[in-house]
Design an enzyme around this catalytic site. Structure first.
Site, PDB file in Angstrom:
ATOM      1  N   SER A  96      -6.962  -1.261  -6.592  1.00 35.06           N
ATOM      2  CA  SER A  96      -6.583  -1.512  -5.204  1.00 35.06           C
ATOM      3  C   SER A  96      -5.094  -1.791  -5.201  1.00 35.06           C
ATOM      4  O   SER A  96      -4.530  -2.214  -6.220  1.00 35.06           O
ATOM      5  CB  SER A  96      -7.335  -2.728  -4.650  1.00 35.06           C
ATOM      6  N   LYS A 143      50.945 -10.865  -6.823  1.00 31.51           N
ATOM      7  CA  LYS A 143      49.857 -11.841  -6.711  1.00 31.51           C
ATOM      8  C   LYS A 143      48.612 -11.317  -7.426  1.00 31.51           C
ATOM      9  O   LYS A 143      48.200 -10.182  -7.233  1.00 31.51           O
ATOM     10  CB  LYS A 143      49.529 -12.119  -5.241  1.00 31.51           C
ATOM     11  N   SER A 167      46.941  -8.639  -3.689  1.00 30.67           N
ATOM     12  CA  SER A 167      47.323  -8.629  -2.282  1.00 30.67           C
ATOM     13  C   SER A 167      47.968  -7.302  -1.928  1.00 30.67           C
ATOM     14  O   SER A 167      48.641  -6.681  -2.751  1.00 30.67           O
ATOM     15  CB  SER A 167      48.301  -9.774  -1.984  1.00 30.67           C
ATOM     16  N   SER A 168      47.757  -6.908  -0.675  1.00 32.94           N
ATOM     17  CA  SER A 168      48.425  -5.704  -0.171  1.00 32.94           C
ATOM     18  C   SER A 168      49.787  -6.035   0.418  1.00 32.94           C
ATOM     19  O   SER A 168      50.551  -5.134   0.755  1.00 32.94           O
ATOM     20  CB  SER A 168      47.549  -5.050   0.901  1.00 32.94           C
ATOM     21  N   THR A 202       0.822  -1.209   0.000  1.00 29.63           N
ATOM     22  CA  THR A 202       0.000   0.000   0.000  1.00 29.63           C
ATOM     23  C   THR A 202       0.859   1.263   0.000  1.00 29.63           C
ATOM     24  O   THR A 202       0.506   2.268  -0.622  1.00 29.63           O
ATOM     25  CB  THR A 202      -0.943   0.003   1.226  1.00 29.63           C
ATOM     26  N   ASN A 217      -3.964  -4.238  -4.032  1.00 27.89           N
ATOM     27  CA  ASN A 217      -3.870  -5.682  -4.176  1.00 27.89           C
ATOM     28  C   ASN A 217      -3.945  -6.188  -5.608  1.00 27.89           C
ATOM     29  O   ASN A 217      -3.699  -7.378  -5.854  1.00 27.89           O
ATOM     30  CB  ASN A 217      -4.953  -6.358  -3.327  1.00 27.89           C
TER      31      ASN A 217
END
Length: 477
Positions: A142, A326, A320-321, A103, A144
């Protein structure tokens, strides 16, 4: 009640409330906004378009049957057209997950359309004597029948978008299947060496799975073409003009450009939502296929020195850090995660579908939220999989062939000629002694070099049969 500057005073059945003066939404939308701080997200833009298409169709139909005046209908249609083109979407402020069976969204649409239509007619926002959100914009409707119908229309559009990306994925996989047709590698069952296979055959098999998914999506689209629009509150059509009932879905179909039909039984279509559960299951099946394929891509590209290293995925970002150089399989990884989420969403949808009671299911908001998320994220995942992974995959052909030649698995091709037990003993001896299968067969004088060359041709081992000959005929030659 004294109204603050910059606000207008509106009322509903609960009472009066200040609404920002420039807002196109009204008091009922504002109450819903305050009640449902759940996801922090906005309504899906396609759902907003779909509900505007329905409101446009309703206005046109009500005018055709003489229930709504031409000037009101024209203003409502013009307001809907603006929303369909993307305007005023910021005025749809209710949360996707909301109580009230939808609604809140329906009234959000009614109020935004009414206030914009009032402006177009020269009036002032909030003056609902010009155009009323309930009596005019919502005429013959409606929540619905509107909410389920716009949900189905949105689902249909999202499924079509997903199909486009799945078609691209199938084409990309078939292109790789052709490119890798001559690459011989070791097939594996339960992650153990099995028999040779062509890398192109693997990619062709992936394409086959995606082709089935595309077909299932076609079936899913058929599930959401029938609307309960016209059924109003519980599917009986109360307060909808009989001519409106017969025409409104046809007009909605014309406006949306989709093939839509009215449900055979609008009461059934109002209370039972099994079609959403089916659609979700189809989306989940596709996610499972995608995830399995991405698992394979991650395995085949593992390494580069200590894994399978049969294929190379495009390097998209640092992996990768802390570990220099990698590179991780980030695109297959994100597809895996999308699949996990879709599988979880499917459970939510199943539970919400089951939880309906009597003439209505109140839980469509969460069904739509999860279903739209599943289809949209799957579409996006497939797009990035094609663009950032599949098209850039290369094969390590020599490494693949070396692994085939050094594998115990090729003993399977010898089995029809020397028997299962002898072949098994050779395989165990090869593992124990680290000798090659070929060398052991020659040492034991079970076959000649020429016979082995004929039987152990890697490409031949990736096709059915034993070169079209009886095993004993080969051994006699």
């Amino acid at each position: 009640m004294e109204v603050r500057e910059g606000y207008r005073l509106e009322h509903d059945s609960i009472g009066e409330k200040e609404v920002p003066e420039e807002a196109y939404y009204g008091v009922q939308t504002l109450r819903a906004y305050e009640n449902f701080h759940i996801t922090g997200l906005k309504i899906h833009s396609q759902l907003i378009v779909s509900v505007a298409q329905i409101k446009k169709a309703a206005a046109i139909t009500n005018c055709e049957v003489g229930v709504l005046s031409r000037d009101k209908a024209d203003a409502i249609v013009r307001a809907c057209d603006e929303i369909i083109k993307g305007r005023l979407h910021d005025q749809f402020i209710v949360d996707p997950i909301q109580g009230g069976a939808g609604t809140s969204l329906n009234m959000n649409a009614n109020e935004v359309i009414a206030n914009r239509a009032i402006e177009l007619m020269g009036g002032k926002k909030g003056d609902y004597s010009v155009i009323n959100p309930n009596d005019d914009v919502n005429c013959g409707q409606s929540t619905n029948d509107v909410f389920p119908s716009c949900g189905k229309m949105t689902t249909l559009t999202l499924l079509e978008n997903a199909q486009e990306q799945l078609n691209r994925l199938e084409e990309a996989l078939l292109a790789k299947a052709a490119e890798f047709d001559s690459v011989i590698k070791m097939g594996r069952t339960q992650l153990q060496d099995a028999v040779p296979i062509r890398l192109g055959q693997e990619f062709h098999a992936y394409a086959g799975g995606i082709r089935r998914d595309i077909g299932r999506f076609e079936a899913a689209k058929e599930e959401v073409r029938s609307l309960n629009l016209g059924g109003t509150a519980i599917g009986t059509g109360l307060n909808a003009d009989t001519a409106y009932f017969r025409r409104v879905v046809k007009n909605t179909s014309t406006i949306s450009g989709e093939e839509l039909v009215q449900s055979y039984d609008t009461i059934d279509a109002t209370q039972n939502l099994d079609n959403y559960a089916m659609v979700s299951g189809i989306v989940k099946s596709c996610a499972v296929n995608l995830s399995k394929m991405c698992n394979d891509l991650r395995l085949m590209s593992s390494g580069p020195r200590t894994g399978f290293c049969e294929i190379n995925l495009p390097a998209k970002q640092n992996g990768s850090s802390i570990m220099p150089g990698k590179i991780n399989p980030v695109i297959p990884e994100v597809v895996n995660q999308v699949a996990f989420n879709i599988i979880g969403n499917d459970m939510t949808i199943a539970m919400a579908t089951e939880a309906g009671q009597l003439e209505l299911n109140a839980f469509e908001p969460v069904i739509f939220y999860k279903l739209f998320e599943s289809i949209q994220t799957l579409t996006n995942a497939v797009r990035t999989l094609v663009d950032n992974c599949i098209t850039g995959i290369t094969a390590n052909e020599e490494h693949c062939r070396e692994m085939v030649e050094n594998s115990i698995g090729i003993i399977t091709a010898i089995c029809p000629y020397v028997g299962y037990e002898t072949a098994a003993n050779i395989a165990k001896e090869a593992l124990r002694s680290n000798a090659s299968v070929r060398d052991l067969i020659l040492q034991k004088k079970l076959m000649t070099e020429e016979q082995l060359k004929d039987i152990l041709d890697p490409y031949t081992m990736t096709k059915p049969g034993i070169r079209g000959k009886d095993p004993m005929d080969i051994l006699k030659n």
